[in-house]
Scaffold this motif. Structure first.
Motif, PDB file in Angstrom:
ATOM      1  N   ARG A 133      39.829  82.552  40.591  1.00 18.56           N
ATOM      2  CA  ARG A 133      38.829  81.534  40.898  1.00 18.56           C
ATOM      3  C   ARG A 133      38.619  80.578  39.721  1.00 18.56           C
ATOM      4  NH1 ARG A 133      37.396  81.946  45.592  1.00 18.56           N
ATOM      5  NH2 ARG A 133      35.670  80.428  45.457  1.00 18.56           N
ATOM      6  N   GLN A 134      39.718  80.216  39.083  1.00 15.68           N
ATOM      7  CA  GLN A 134      39.722  79.258  37.979  1.00 15.68           C
ATOM      8  C   GLN A 134      40.887  78.283  38.171  1.00 15.68           C
ATOM      9  OE1 GLN A 134      38.999  81.645  34.007  1.00 15.68           O
ATOM     10  NE2 GLN A 134      40.281  82.849  35.375  1.00 15.68           N
ATOM     11  N   THR A 135      40.697  77.052  37.681  1.00 14.45           N
ATOM     12  CA  THR A 135      41.808  76.101  37.668  1.00 14.45           C
ATOM     13  C   THR A 135      41.634  75.148  36.498  1.00 14.45           C
ATOM     14  OG1 THR A 135      43.203  74.692  39.046  1.00 14.45           O
ATOM     15  CG2 THR A 135      40.815  74.323  39.186  1.00 14.45           C
ATOM     16  N   VAL A 136      42.617  74.266  36.306  1.00 18.02           N
ATOM     17  CA  VAL A 136      42.605  73.347  35.170  1.00 18.02           C
ATOM     18  C   VAL A 136      42.618  71.906  35.660  1.00 18.02           C
ATOM     19  CG1 VAL A 136      43.620  74.867  33.439  1.00 18.02           C
ATOM     20  CG2 VAL A 136      45.120  73.586  34.977  1.00 18.02           C
ATOM     21  N   PHE A 137      41.947  71.051  34.911  1.00 14.74           N
ATOM     22  CA  PHE A 137      41.883  69.620  35.188  1.00 14.74           C
ATOM     23  C   PHE A 137      42.507  68.920  33.985  1.00 14.74           C
ATOM     24  CE2 PHE A 137      38.633  66.056  36.492  1.00 14.74           C
ATOM     25  CZ  PHE A 137      39.676  65.159  36.625  1.00 14.74           C
ATOM     26  N   MET A 138      43.682  68.314  34.200  1.00 18.43           N
ATOM     27  CA  MET A 138      44.396  67.598  33.143  1.00 18.43           C
ATOM     28  C   MET A 138      44.585  66.143  33.560  1.00 18.43           C
ATOM     29  SD  MET A 138      47.247  70.523  32.275  1.00 18.43           S
ATOM     30  CE  MET A 138      47.745  70.570  34.008  1.00 18.43           C
ATOM     31  N   ALA A 139      44.882  65.287  32.600  1.00 22.30           N
ATOM     32  CA  ALA A 139      45.104  63.867  32.883  1.00 22.30           C
ATOM     33  C   ALA A 139      46.606  63.612  32.976  1.00 22.30           C
ATOM     34  CB  ALA A 139      44.492  63.008  31.784  1.00 22.30           C
ATOM     35  N   PRO A 140      47.106  63.197  34.127  1.00 26.31           N
ATOM     36  CA  PRO A 140      48.531  62.860  34.225  1.00 26.31           C
ATOM     37  C   PRO A 140      48.880  61.742  33.249  1.00 26.31           C
ATOM     38  CG  PRO A 140      47.505  62.964  36.400  1.00 26.31           C
ATOM     39  CD  PRO A 140      46.397  63.004  35.398  1.00 26.31           C
ATOM     40  N   ALA A 141      49.965  61.926  32.501  1.00 20.41           N
ATOM     41  CA  ALA A 141      50.272  60.979  31.430  1.00 20.41           C
ATOM     42  C   ALA A 141      50.857  59.667  31.921  1.00 20.41           C
ATOM     43  CB  ALA A 141      51.231  61.619  30.423  1.00 20.41           C
ATOM     44  N   SER A 142      51.299  59.603  33.164  1.00 21.12           N
ATOM     45  CA  SER A 142      51.870  58.349  33.666  1.00 21.12           C
ATOM     46  C   SER A 142      50.876  57.200  33.547  1.00 21.12           C
ATOM     47  CB  SER A 142      52.317  58.508  35.124  1.00 21.12           C
ATOM     48  OG  SER A 142      51.206  58.846  35.953  1.00 21.12           O
ATOM     49  N   GLY A 143      49.586  57.500  33.617  1.00 15.46           N
ATOM     50  CA  GLY A 143      48.561  56.474  33.511  1.00 15.46           C
ATOM     51  C   GLY A 143      48.389  55.922  32.110  1.00 15.46           C
ATOM     52  N   PHE A 144      49.041  56.550  31.120  1.00 11.10           N
ATOM     53  CA  PHE A 144      48.966  56.066  29.742  1.00 11.10           C
ATOM     54  C   PHE A 144      50.201  55.230  29.375  1.00 11.10           C
ATOM     55  CE2 PHE A 144      46.347  59.833  30.047  1.00 11.10           C
ATOM     56  CZ  PHE A 144      45.198  59.490  29.358  1.00 11.10           C
ATOM     57  N   TYR A 145      51.078  55.047  30.346  1.00  8.03           N
ATOM     58  CA  TYR A 145      52.275  54.222  30.155  1.00  8.03           C
ATOM     59  C   TYR A 145      52.186  53.005  31.065  1.00  8.03           C
ATOM     60  CZ  TYR A 145      54.652  58.222  27.877  1.00  8.03           C
ATOM     61  OH  TYR A 145      55.003  59.252  27.044  1.00  8.03           O
ATOM     62  N   VAL A 146      52.813  51.914  30.635  1.00  5.04           N
ATOM     63  CA  VAL A 146      52.965  50.726  31.472  1.00  5.04           C
ATOM     64  C   VAL A 146      54.351  50.704  32.107  1.00  5.04           C
ATOM     65  CG1 VAL A 146      53.086  48.204  31.452  1.00  5.04           C
ATOM     66  CG2 VAL A 146      51.276  49.375  30.176  1.00  5.04           C
ATOM     67  N   ARG A 200      56.168  60.725  33.631  1.00  5.77           N
ATOM     68  CA  ARG A 200      55.968  61.354  34.939  1.00  5.77           C
ATOM     69  C   ARG A 200      55.890  62.880  34.847  1.00  5.77           C
ATOM     70  NH1 ARG A 200      56.375  59.417  39.774  1.00  5.77           N
ATOM     71  NH2 ARG A 200      57.572  61.189  40.565  1.00  5.77           N
ATOM     72  N   ASP A 201      56.504  63.471  33.825  1.00  6.03           N
ATOM     73  CA  ASP A 201      56.461  64.926  33.690  1.00  6.03           C
ATOM     74  C   ASP A 201      55.551  65.357  32.540  1.00  6.03           C
ATOM     75  OD1 ASP A 201      58.044  64.007  31.624  1.00  6.03           O
ATOM     76  OD2 ASP A 201      59.674  65.452  31.928  1.00  6.03           O
ATOM     77  N   GLU A 202      54.633  64.483  32.142  1.00  9.07           N
ATOM     78  CA  GLU A 202      53.756  64.764  31.011  1.00  9.07           C
ATOM     79  C   GLU A 202      52.286  64.748  31.428  1.00  9.07           C
ATOM     80  OE1 GLU A 202      56.766  62.279  28.046  1.00  9.07           O
ATOM     81  OE2 GLU A 202      54.618  61.781  28.077  1.00  9.07           O
ATOM     82  N   VAL A 203      51.473  65.470  30.668  1.00  3.46           N
ATOM     83  CA  VAL A 203      50.016  65.428  30.831  1.00  3.46           C
ATOM     84  C   VAL A 203      49.378  65.236  29.465  1.00  3.46           C
ATOM     85  CG1 VAL A 203      49.922  66.874  32.903  1.00  3.46           C
ATOM     86  CG2 VAL A 203      49.831  67.956  30.641  1.00  3.46           C
ATOM     87  N   ARG A 204      48.204  64.605  29.462  1.00  2.15           N
ATOM     88  CA  ARG A 204      47.399  64.580  28.240  1.00  2.15           C
ATOM     89  C   ARG A 204      46.402  65.714  28.304  1.00  2.15           C
ATOM     90  NH1 ARG A 204      42.605  60.549  26.317  1.00  2.15           N
ATOM     91  NH2 ARG A 204      41.552  61.889  27.838  1.00  2.15           N
ATOM     92  N   ILE A 205      46.323  66.469  27.216  1.00  3.41           N
ATOM     93  CA  ILE A 205      45.366  67.570  27.100  1.00  3.41           C
ATOM     94  C   ILE A 205      44.425  67.257  25.942  1.00  3.41           C
ATOM     95  CG2 ILE A 205      45.098  70.004  26.492  1.00  3.41           C
ATOM     96  CD1 ILE A 205      47.716  70.559  27.948  1.00  3.41           C
ATOM     97  N   ALA A 206      43.127  67.300  26.215  1.00  9.90           N
ATOM     98  CA  ALA A 206      42.108  67.122  25.181  1.00  9.90           C
ATOM     99  C   ALA A 206      41.655  68.508  24.729  1.00  9.90           C
ATOM    100  CB  ALA A 206      40.930  66.327  25.735  1.00  9.90           C
ATOM    101  N   TYR A 207      41.762  68.770  23.418  1.00 10.77           N
ATOM    102  CA  TYR A 207      41.332  70.103  22.964  1.00 10.77           C
ATOM    103  C   TYR A 207      39.862  70.077  22.558  1.00 10.77           C
ATOM    104  CZ  TYR A 207      43.890  68.264  18.755  1.00 10.77           C
ATOM    105  OH  TYR A 207      44.442  67.507  17.745  1.00 10.77           O
ATOM    106  N   VAL A 208      39.047  69.959  23.620  1.00  9.20           N
ATOM    107  CA  VAL A 208      37.596  69.895  23.457  1.00  9.20           C
ATOM    108  C   VAL A 208      36.927  71.158  23.999  1.00  9.20           C
ATOM    109  CG1 VAL A 208      37.463  67.382  23.398  1.00  9.20           C
ATOM    110  CG2 VAL A 208      37.463  68.548  25.600  1.00  9.20           C
ATOM    111  N   VAL A 217      57.909  70.013  35.549  1.00 13.06           N
ATOM    112  CA  VAL A 217      57.681  69.470  36.889  1.00 13.06           C
ATOM    113  C   VAL A 217      58.210  68.040  36.909  1.00 13.06           C
ATOM    114  CG1 VAL A 217      55.630  70.908  37.266  1.00 13.06           C
ATOM    115  CG2 VAL A 217      55.363  68.586  36.365  1.00 13.06           C
ATOM    116  N   GLU A 218      58.537  67.538  38.082  1.00 11.97           N
ATOM    117  CA  GLU A 218      59.020  66.164  38.187  1.00 11.97           C
ATOM    118  C   GLU A 218      57.882  65.165  38.277  1.00 11.97           C
ATOM    119  OE1 GLU A 218      61.803  65.673  41.337  1.00 11.97           O
ATOM    120  OE2 GLU A 218      63.313  66.975  40.417  1.00 11.97           O
ATOM    121  N   ASP A 219      56.755  65.576  38.825  1.00  3.59           N
ATOM    122  CA  ASP A 219      55.651  64.655  39.074  1.00  3.59           C
ATOM    123  C   ASP A 219      54.343  65.308  38.635  1.00  3.59           C
ATOM    124  OD1 ASP A 219      53.673  62.994  40.080  1.00  3.59           O
ATOM    125  OD2 ASP A 219      54.730  62.575  41.949  1.00  3.59           O
ATOM    126  N   ALA A 220      53.904  64.980  37.420  1.00  3.79           N
ATOM    127  CA  ALA A 220      52.686  65.590  36.886  1.00  3.79           C
ATOM    128  C   ALA A 220      51.450  65.150  37.655  1.00  3.79           C
ATOM    129  CB  ALA A 220      52.533  65.255  35.405  1.00  3.79           C
TER     130      ALA A 220
END
Length: 399
Positions: free
Chosen positions: A347-360, A366-374, A329-332
């Motif tokens: 009736r299920q979906t996923v909640f991921m953290a857009p990775a742009s917030g981990f960059y300055v 912009r095309d990355e996500v952080r996934i926590a394997y919890v 995707v162009e915009d995570a």
């Protein structure tokens, strides 16, 4: 109407939590949300900690000392000794989570306008703590292609100027899972010594190193002992995020005494949290081994399953319990928002953290996500099926 402060305007929204209202709304619609966005362990807290809370026999819940109970700090000395970290109880300050330790370190070490250098991507809250202190984060980008290894030390040196006061690392790294080697740490040491800098080292994931690389702490570096500020927390190793207990360790007495002024201003770290954290030191080798093996198994399952999804790639993290994944995707940020607001599968979906917030650096991640394997592997398998279906349904997925 009075204006909001400039500091408040500059404060970034958390990439980990900013989509929480959309998640809550999805749940209100009856959608099951798989939380891959936040490092909230689902493994049980040590029984010793829970029993210590249940068995409390106190008539009053009093203030604790501003640097934390001495009995806890003395027991932490033994814990750190097991990792060959030589520290005394008087060099440990107990804080309200690792977050407060980072904030107070910045407040004590940095003047407004001072700069610290951080490899990016980096834990998003570092940026928020720097803004709180009036400091500036300068970043050296690492890349997914190298598994997020430490960038060339010359790239750090290019950023050093008369405002540079320190280098910040997270080892093992959040959000990438990279583990810095002894050789990489010694290169950082040489730079810290050459330019008389602080080295802030966030080491809360030391128990979770999966590739056989020996844990090498900033406290193991010779010759810069008074430059090192170690940040730690019990949140992850004992599944105790909610008790808000961390610590700051320094052999620099002037820095210790300065941090203590901030600690005295906030009075004391959590009383009940210290009781639980102290009892957790008795969790035992079996607890730690089982926790380690569970996260290692989850990592192996996640990476194999994730990389089998068309267009998705993630390097294999070496530590912690996060990975960064590149999506087709162009915009995570837009994709993660869409998953919560407009999409569901069975009736299920996923909640991921857009990775742009981990960059300055603008545009990176912009095309990355952080996934926590919890999540356990059964839940993770279902979550990744939902992610694959979402990418198939998303109107802007790259073909």
């Amino acid at each position: 109407m009075p204006d909001i402060s400039n500091r408040g305007r500059q404060m970034p929204a958390s990439p980990i939590r900013k989509l929480a209202p959309l998640s809550d709304a999805a749940k209100a619609r009856g959608i099951k949300v798989y939380h891959l966005n936040i490092g909230q362990p689902d493994l049980p807290t040590p029984a010793s900690a829970l029993n210590a809370i249940r068995d409390m026999d106190r008539a009053t819940l009093e203030y604790s000392p501003s640097d934390g109970y001495r009995f806890y700090r003395e027991n932490l000395v033994k814990y750190y000794a097991s990792f060959d970290i030589d520290v005394t109880a008087d060099e440990i300050i107990v804080t309200a989570g690792g977050s407060e330790a980072v904030l107070y370190a910045f407040m004590a070490c940095l003047n407004p306008g001072d700069e610290i250098i951080v490899p990016e991507p980096a834990y998003a809250n570092y940026m928020a703590f720097a803004i709180s202190a009036g400091a500036v984060i300068r970043t050296v980008p690492s890349t997914m292609e190298t598994g997020f290894a430490l960038p060339a030390i010359g790239e750090f040196e290019k950023l050093i100027n008369d405002r540079t006061k320190g280098i910040l690392i997270c080892n093992p790294n959040n959000p990438t899972g990279y583990v810095y080697t002894r050789e990489e740490m010694e290169k950082i040491r040489d730079l810290v010594e050459k330019y008389d800098l602080y080295l802030f080292s966030d080491e809360v994931y030391r128990e979770f190193i999966y590739n056989g690389t020996p844990y090498f702490s900033a406290c193991h570096l010779k010759g810069i002992e008074e430059h090192v500020v170690l940040i730690d927390s019990v949140s992850k190793r004992y599944s105790e995020c909610g008790i808000r207990i961390g610590c700051l360790i320094t052999k620099n007495r002037a820095l210790h005494d300065t941090v203590m002024k901030f600690c005295q201003a906030r009075l004391s770290p959590p009383l009940i949290g210290q009781i639980a954290a102290n009892a957790s030191l008795d969790a035992g080798e079996q607890y730690m081994n089982e926790t380690f093996l569970e996260y290692k198994n989850r990592r192996d399952f996640l990476i194999e399953r994730l990389n089998a999804i068309p267009g998705v790639y993630s390097p294999k993290p070496e530590g912690a319990f996060y990975t960064l994944a590149r999506l087709p995707v162009e915009d995570a940020d837009a994709f993660c928002t869409w998953c919560l607001s407009d999409f569901s599968y069975d009736r299920q979906t996923v909640f991921m953290a857009p990775a742009s917030g981990f960059y300055v650096t603008p545009g990176l991640g912009r095309d990355e996500v952080r996934i926590a394997y919890v999540l356990n592997n059964e839940e993770m398998d279902r979550a990744l099926t939902v992610l694959e279906k979402a990418l198939q349904a998303y109107p802007h997925t790259k073909k």
